[in-house]
Scaffold this active site. Structure first.
Site, short mmCIF file in Angstrom:
data_model
loop_
_atom_site.label_atom_id
_atom_site.label_comp_id
_atom_site.label_asym_id
_atom_site.label_seq_id
_atom_site.Cartn_x
_atom_site.Cartn_y
_atom_site.Cartn_z
N ASP A 14 0.93 -1.17 -0.12
CA ASP A 14 -0.01 0.06 -0.05
C ASP A 14 0.93 1.08 0.11
OD1 ASP A 14 -2.59 1.58 0.23
OD2 ASP A 14 -1.88 1.91 2.24
N SER A 15 0.17 2.55 -0.23
CA SER A 15 0.89 3.70 -0.44
C SER A 15 1.56 3.82 1.20
CB SER A 15 0.26 4.86 -0.96
OG SER A 15 -1.05 4.89 -0.07
N CYS A 77 -4.44 -1.41 -2.08
CA CYS A 77 -4.53 -0.01 -2.42
C CYS A 77 -5.21 0.02 -3.43
CB CYS A 77 -3.10 0.55 -2.68
SG CYS A 77 -3.05 2.21 -3.08
N GLU A 162 -3.20 9.35 7.55
CA GLU A 162 -1.89 9.30 7.40
C GLU A 162 -1.16 10.11 8.69
OE1 GLU A 162 0.79 7.60 5.50
OE2 GLU A 162 -0.82 5.95 4.94
N CYS A 196 -11.23 2.68 -0.25
CA CYS A 196 -9.62 3.16 -0.36
C CYS A 196 -9.38 2.54 1.24
CB CYS A 196 -9.74 4.47 0.12
SG CYS A 196 -8.33 5.16 0.67
N HIS A 198 -7.54 3.07 3.39
CA HIS A 198 -7.30 3.97 4.67
C HIS A 198 -8.85 4.29 5.31
CE1 HIS A 198 -3.35 4.88 3.02
NE2 HIS A 198 -3.01 5.41 4.07
N1 DGL Z 1 -5.01 3.02 0.80
C1 DGL Z 1 -5.01 3.80 -0.49
C2 DGL Z 1 -6.10 3.32 -1.29
O1 DGL Z 1 -6.77 2.55 -1.13
C3 DGL Z 1 -4.77 5.12 -0.20
C4 DGL Z 1 -4.12 5.91 -1.49
C5 DGL Z 1 -3.40 7.09 -1.03
O2 DGL Z 1 -2.15 7.08 -0.81
O3 DGL Z 1 -3.92 8.37 -1.47
O4 DGL Z 1 -6.53 4.15 -2.33
#
Ligand code: DGL
Length: 277
Positions: A14-15, A77, A162, A196, A198
């Protein structure tokens, strides 16, 4: 060049921290395997980055995880799944190692919609990258042409998570703003997808702000059961996954920062290592 099938852990990318919400449910359903989690926290968020940049960052992560021996990598992600998965599967894998696999989170999520919605009115909340890619609209139109899908981008939600602000009054404001915008588009939505990884960290606030009748779908269990099915159908891949029930946590940021935040996502202490790739 021929590739000897390699054995190793399941890579989860993931990011940043969001993929931990997927890893948690995958480990719950498939506890015996080894996992290697990689968060590109130093370069997160990806959601507002261009197609080319997300593709490049994601490919770098996949190459790194392959280099660490992962036969299978899950892009946990949505943004990376939307902007990089197809190209990696169709163009890069052949050159990197055609015996390995990279899977995403969008297709399994869309497949699961049919078992949740009663009226076919779906709301999708995601990053600007995911929403602007129209990946969800396209997949839903393919699999469920009778459904009405409304999508809405929430640019502030990943930065809030984040930065450890998911429980703050600021988060209340942004959650209210985006959920009302979604329901203004279609007041009949009965299923809201948190597209997403997050967003489950904002689940309580989201629940307070959508009609009680609407179901909210998070992706952890959906992706876990899809992976379970995939491994069942692909014994040649399943047999390459090592099984010592370990998880390694890797981050491109400072490991202490990652470990502290990951504890909130997973509900238990972990220790991360810094990597550069
Ligand atoms: N968890 C990522 C997603 O599902 C977040 C992406 C981001 O870094 O903006 O899209």
């Amino acid at each position: 060049m021929t590739h000897r099938p390699q054995t190793g852990p399941i890579g989860v990318f993931d990011s940043g921290y969001g993929g931990l919400t997927i890893l948690r449910d995958v480990r719950r359903l498939l506890p015996g395997y080894d996992y290697m989690y990689l968060g590109d926290n130093a370069r997160a968020p990806y959601g507002t980055r261009s197609f080319d940049v997300v593709y490049r960052f994601t490919l770098e992560a996949v190459k790194y995880l392959f280099g660490q021996g992962c036969p299978l990598v899950i892009l946990a992600c949505n943004t990376a799944s939307a902007k990089a998965l197809r190209t990696i599967q169709q163009c890069d894998l052949e050159k990197l190692d055609p015996t390995r696999r990279v899977l995403g989170v969008i297709r399994p999520t869309v497949e699961a919609l049919g078992t949740h919605t009663l009226n076919g009115h779906i709301g999708i909340l995601g990053t600007p990258g995911t929403i602007n890619s129209r990946s969800y609209d396209i997949e839903i139109a393919k699999l469920w042409p009778e459904f009405t899908a409304s999508t809405h981008a929430c640019p502030m939600w990943v930065p809030l998570v984040e930065n450890g602000e998911a429980s703050s009054p600021g988060a209340d404001y942004f959650v209210r703003q985006e959920t009302s915008a979604l329901f203004r588009t279609d007041p009949d939505i009965d299923t809201v997808v948190l597209a997403c990884t997050h967003y489950p960290l904002l689940l309580d606030k989201i629940r307070e702000n959508v009609p009680k009748s609407a179901k909210i779908l998070t992706q952890g269990e959906i992706v876990a059961s899809s992976l379970f099915g995939y491994l069942d159908r692909h014994p040649e891949m399943e047999s390459r996954l090592t099984r010592n029930a370990t998880t390694q946590f890797l981050t491109s940021e400072h490991p202490d920062k990652f470990s502290a935040a990951a504890t909130i996502f997973l509900g238990h202490d972990i220790s991360a290592s810094h990597v550069e790739y």
